[in-house]
Design an enzyme around this catalytic site. Sequence first.
Site, PDB file in Angstrom:
ATOM      1  N   ASP A  90      30.776  36.894 -53.012  1.00  0.00           N
ATOM      2  CA  ASP A  90      32.218  36.843 -53.239  1.00  0.00           C
ATOM      3  C   ASP A  90      32.515  35.572 -54.020  1.00  0.00           C
ATOM      4  OD1 ASP A  90      34.943  37.337 -53.218  1.00  0.00           O
ATOM      5  OD2 ASP A  90      35.213  36.992 -51.077  1.00  0.00           O
ATOM      6  N   HIS A  91      33.656  35.569 -54.696  1.00  0.00           N
ATOM      7  CA  HIS A  91      34.063  34.410 -55.487  1.00  0.00           C
ATOM      8  C   HIS A  91      34.810  33.408 -54.616  1.00  0.00           C
ATOM      9  CE1 HIS A  91      34.194  37.541 -58.921  1.00  0.00           C
ATOM     10  NE2 HIS A  91      33.114  36.804 -59.097  1.00  0.00           N
TER      11      HIS A  91
ATOM     12  N   PHE B  49      38.962  37.572 -52.689  1.00  0.00           N
ATOM     13  CA  PHE B  49      38.982  38.932 -52.119  1.00  0.00           C
ATOM     14  C   PHE B  49      38.069  39.888 -52.896  1.00  0.00           C
ATOM     15  CE2 PHE B  49      43.662  37.608 -52.019  1.00  0.00           C
ATOM     16  CZ  PHE B  49      43.525  36.837 -50.881  1.00  0.00           C
ATOM     17  N   HIS B  50      36.881  39.422 -53.289  1.00  0.00           N
ATOM     18  CA  HIS B  50      35.990  40.237 -54.112  1.00  0.00           C
ATOM     19  C   HIS B  50      34.614  40.446 -53.472  1.00  0.00           C
ATOM     20  CE1 HIS B  50      38.451  38.446 -57.688  1.00  0.00           C
ATOM     21  NE2 HIS B  50      39.112  39.393 -57.048  1.00  0.00           N
ATOM     22  N   PRO B  51      34.512  40.787 -52.184  1.00  0.00           N
ATOM     23  CA  PRO B  51      33.192  40.973 -51.592  1.00  0.00           C
ATOM     24  C   PRO B  51      32.472  42.171 -52.193  1.00  0.00           C
ATOM     25  CG  PRO B  51      34.879  41.757 -50.091  1.00  0.00           C
ATOM     26  CD  PRO B  51      35.596  41.059 -51.220  1.00  0.00           C
TER      27      PRO B  51
END
Length: 521
Positions: free
Chosen positions: A304-305, A458-460
């Site tokens: 994730d970021h 919010f990028h898993p």
Amino acid sequence: MRNAPSLPTRPLEKAYDYIVVGSGSGGSAVTRRLIDGTDATVLLIEAGPAGLGIPEIDDPTQWVPLGRSQYDWLYDYAPSRHVNGRTIGIPRGKVLGGCSATNAMMWYRGHPLDYDAWGEAGCAGWSFAECLPYFKRAEDWEGGETAYRGAGGPLRIETSKALHPIAQAMIDGSAELGIPVIDDPNGESNEGAAPSNFNIVGGKRWSSVTGYLAPVFDHPRLTILTGSLVTSLVIDKGRITGIRHLVDGKQMETAATTQVVLAAGAFDTPRLLMLSGIGDPQELARLGIPTVHALPGVGRNLQDHPLVQAVVVRSRKPLGDKLDNGGGSMMNWKSRPDLIQPDIHAFPVQGNSAEPRLRELYDLSGEVLSLGAGLMHSKSVGHIRMLGAEPLAPLEIQPNYLAEPSDLDAMVIAVETMMDLAETKAFSGLFDGFAAPPARLDRAGMIDFVRNGCSTFFHPCGTAKMGCDDDAVVDHKLRLRGLSGLTIADASVIPIIPTCNTHAPVTMIGERAADFLIAAA
């Protein structure tokens, strides 16, 4: 203004040609293309409610509170020393449309090299040139079709009709810092500052439900079942043949005669695999789940970021009503000049977006604006683990944010650049001093600020990755390795996180999954 569509109720059949589990960016796309491109029956299952006509979902300015609402799975990232022992919330949409119904409505696909890296990692056919037609097929870009953009697709994409002064200041200020201003971050190059691409039309969210599903709600071959939790897969003689799921609190089995498509997301797709006995035998044994099929990569490779929320600045004047999604523009630049592509991303926030720990440490009262910045080319990798064998047992979700020293170095540069941006001439009419941090910090202080402010974009992704190595879970056509009957079409298959919001790449993955399924039928 659009009227909210209604979701037809249909009796649940014992079997369908295809069952799609999860209605987010990937699940909605694959469902629509199966309806359009085959004569098959399709059951789309969503654990959350329909969520149609809900004002807070439709209003682009109200998206942030959705992350801890009845439309969210309420997941958290586990604490680690790298983020000073804090728990970080990680919203995941639990509603028809998944995260496309609760996210920040950003349509952004990153850099072409992101997808070329997938091909180089053993995912044949996934270079940018091979993915681009599927990005374009999804799009209805306000500027019409170009070499890089699509028109007439299900997802309408527009830029702000009137940029908020903060959003305009970010674009103008970037030029003062030597960062180029570009027309479109989804064009030939993403390096620079530009107005954001939004799934917003007429002041309302344009989710995957709006674009992909609503036009076929009434199709006789489509059944959409909301409020139904899938608890495991049915496996018979080396083939996935259906699902077990709860309907009105009762466990049922529904068969898929052609294929089950898992699109439950980076947390719940690996969870469902493990609940079904598919995964690392040691992990399954720890849980008391018999191993049906050994795939050690299930739950590994979580990426994730990391995002610092945020550099908070005092404003000289009232900010007025929120516009767009509360942002409006974006910046992409390199943390080091020797990099071959941008690795840092930033955006403005029309208000206070600081993490809870920063709100405890600093006085953020009064009129403030925020500059969020983080790392899109992160290298740290984590995992998810089930802490019980029940369908809704807690998960240990550990992204290992900032575990790689290079990630921490880039995050420090991201924060320092936001402070430089706030002091440009473009912000002179707004900037009235720093609130968080309240002044420039030495390196030790800046590192502590990053650890305290570290949050998520919010990028898993990555927890059931595509590839051909020992940890790969699906092959290059998104088929589960070693068992037939299952395709995965969500962020879990991403092998290397792209430098962008994940809604666009996961939509592209759904488009491609549908093509693979149609070709195999």
